[in-house]
Structures are given as C-alpha cells and as structure tokens.
Scaffold this active site. Structure first.
Site, PDB file in Angstrom:
ATOM      1  N   GLY A  34     -76.291  42.497  36.877  1.00 49.09           N
ATOM      2  CA  GLY A  34     -77.289  41.878  36.013  1.00 49.09           C
ATOM      3  C   GLY A  34     -78.688  42.002  36.572  1.00 49.09           C
ATOM      4  O   GLY A  34     -78.961  42.846  37.422  1.00 49.09           O
ATOM      5  N   LEU A  36     -81.135  43.128  34.961  1.00 48.45           N
ATOM      6  CA  LEU A  36     -81.301  44.549  34.630  1.00 48.45           C
ATOM      7  C   LEU A  36     -82.772  44.977  34.645  1.00 48.45           C
ATOM      8  O   LEU A  36     -83.651  44.219  34.241  1.00 48.45           O
ATOM      9  CB  LEU A  36     -80.697  44.828  33.251  1.00 48.45           C
ATOM     10  CG  LEU A  36     -79.208  44.491  33.082  1.00 48.45           C
ATOM     11  CD1 LEU A  36     -78.721  44.882  31.686  1.00 48.45           C
ATOM     12  CD2 LEU A  36     -78.350  45.177  34.145  1.00 48.45           C
ATOM     13  N   HIS A  40     -81.396  50.379  35.859  1.00 42.82           N
ATOM     14  CA  HIS A  40     -80.110  50.200  35.167  1.00 42.82           C
ATOM     15  C   HIS A  40     -80.146  50.866  33.792  1.00 42.82           C
ATOM     16  O   HIS A  40     -79.177  51.508  33.378  1.00 42.82           O
ATOM     17  CB  HIS A  40     -79.812  48.708  34.929  1.00 42.82           C
ATOM     18  CG  HIS A  40     -79.572  47.916  36.175  1.00 42.82           C
ATOM     19  ND1 HIS A  40     -80.424  46.920  36.601  1.00 42.82           N
ATOM     20  CD2 HIS A  40     -78.555  47.968  37.071  1.00 42.82           C
ATOM     21  CE1 HIS A  40     -79.945  46.386  37.712  1.00 42.82           C
ATOM     22  NE2 HIS A  40     -78.818  47.003  38.024  1.00 42.82           N
TER      23      HIS A  40
END
Ligand code: PAF
Length: 281
Positions: A34, A36, A40
C-alpha cells in the site's frame, strides 16, 4: 473492460479470478504494502499491458518488519490507494487481513537462499527476507499468477523472490521494473511519505552518490571508490548504514570491474530508513 473489484478473502479472490482461469487468460500480480505511489502505478501499468487480468495486493506484512516501531510507523493510506486504482480496468484489488494470510500459523519458508538473504539488508534487518519470502510464497500460492512484477529499487528482494520461485519450481515469471524517481533523483518509496520537505531535499545525496560511483567507476580500484563514495555521501546529512559495490547476481563483494555489479546504499534520513541501488555499466 471491468473496473477494479475489491476483495478481502481468498475465497472471494478465487471467485473473482475463476472466469479468467477457465478462459485460460493470463494473470499478472503486483504485490504491494500500500501507500501507493507512481512507482507502484508503473508496475501495475506494465502488468496491465502484458496480462489479461491483474491482481494488486495491498497487505502490510508484519513478519518482514524486524522492529515493531517500523511496522507501526509504516504509512497506511488505503482510501487514497483505492482512489489511485479506480480507473484501472481488469484489475482485482486484494486487501486481506493478517488472519486471512496467516491462517494456520504458517512456518517460514525452508529455502536455502545461499547467503543472499544475509548480505546488505539482511545484515541490518535480520529475518526481513524470511518474512518477505514467507508472504510472497503464500501470495503466489493464492493468486497463482503467470507473471509477478517487482520494483528494481528493492534489488535484493528481486533476487530473493527469483530464488524462491526457482526453489519451489513455481511457473511464475518475475518481472523486475526500473526504479521511478522524484525530480531530484530520490527513488520513489512509500516511506518517502514520512519525510519532511527538507528531508526529501537532503535525501537526494543517495542518488547523487550512486551517480558519483557510476561516473568514477574504472578510474579507481573498488576499495578506493567505495571509500571516496562514502566520503562524498557523508558530506550530506544522512546517516549511512552501508554503501557497497557488489556482484549483481549474488551480492558478494566484487574482485574486479569485469564483474557485473551493483552499488547499493541504505541510510537513515532522520528516522526514516531509505534504500537505493544502481546497476553499474
Ligand atoms: O516490496 C514490498 O512492498 C513487499 O516487500 C512485498 C513484496 C509486497 C511483500 O510484502
């Protein structure tokens, strides 16, 4: 074109993937913790371009943190993450709880990583790669992708995952994608969210040092260049953990410049630990 589906359980993920599996479509996988960022997103874009459906997992894996405070301070931005992913099509977002991943007190992976895990990061974060290998193995077995995408910023992690796939004979291609950088060269990382504006500026010394090493390579012996680069780095305000020029395949110390090599750096910027690397030409 199907907009992202969000699932939290193995069962729901299997259901969401079933029609793709039956149709023999290719499954791509981007595991994340996560928070992000554009790095990513570039992995997900690459996965979407080359696979029919892509699973993005968002799971802050507790077993890879060797310090409780590091786990506690790791940024968690699920709402913003989901917003970033909302326009992707044919993407399934897997957001499991810890109990969903570690269902039966899973034991760490019993793979011999041949000291790859003990070098560099392994020296400073004991047990870290055991945790990474453990969760990646579980996730691979749940998702069963044909391709999995990892950022080259975590160079050592990519080597560990490749070794894992080989040892377990999993039919998964590991795709290492290039590091995305801020304008000042700082490698994108979820941890950058924890940096102040001043610290982001200060952290550019990492990239400057990697470029310094690339530029001076061949002009000096390895030992001398490592020393010069360390001095250069220490002109900045970060606290260096390691700066090493190592063999690109197994991270052992290199003997001469003929070997394929990579320069890896880990340092603290205030309380935030940052890593970066550059494969040297
Ligand atoms: O690189 C990461 O974000 C993590 O180490 C990974 C691969 C998602 C495993 O938790």
């Amino acid at each position: 074109m199907i907009p992202p589906t969000i699932v939290a359980s193995r069962n729901d993920l299997n259901t969401a993937l079933l029609s793709w599996r039956i149709a023999n479509k290719s499954i791509g996988f981007v595991p994340t913790m996560g928070a992000l960022h554009a790095g990513h997103i570039s992995l997900i874009q690459e996965a979407v371009m080359t696979c029919d459906v892509v699973v993005v997992s968002i799971f802050v894996n507790p077993t890879q943190f060797n310090k409780a405070e590091d786990l506690a301070q790791y940024p968690k931005t699920l709402e913003a993450d989901l917003l970033l992913l909302k326009n992707f099509t044919n993407v399934i977002i897997f957001v499991p709880e810890v109990s969903e991943i570690y269902q039966n007190n899973v034991l760490p992976t019993q793979i011999d990583f041949n000291s790859i895990c003990e070098r560099l990061e392994g020296k400073f974060r004991p047990g870290h790669f055991d945790g990474v290998a453990q969760v990646v193995e579980i996730l691979f077995k749940i998702v069963q992708p044909q391709k999995a995408f990892f950022g080259q910023k975590d160079y050592q992690q990519v080597l560990v995952v490749k070794k894992l796939v080989k040892a377990l004979e999993l039919p998964i291609e590991i795709v290492a994608c290039s590091t995305k950088r801020e304008l000042n060269g700082l490698a994108m990382s979820s941890r950058n969210l924890l940096l102040s504006e001043q610290e982001i500026k200060d952290a550019e010394i990492i990239w400057k040092t990697l470029c310094f090493v690339q530029e001076k390579k061949d002009k000096y012996s390895i030992i001398t260049l490592q020393k010069l680069a360390t001095d250069f780095f220490n002109e900045g305000s970060l606290c260096l953990e390691y700066l090493e020029i190592v063999n690109a395949a197994d991270l052992s110390p290199i003997k001469d410049w003929e070997e394929d090599c990579v320069c890896c750096i880990a340092a603290f910027c205030g309380k935030v630990r940052l890593i970066d690397n550059l494969v040297l030409n």
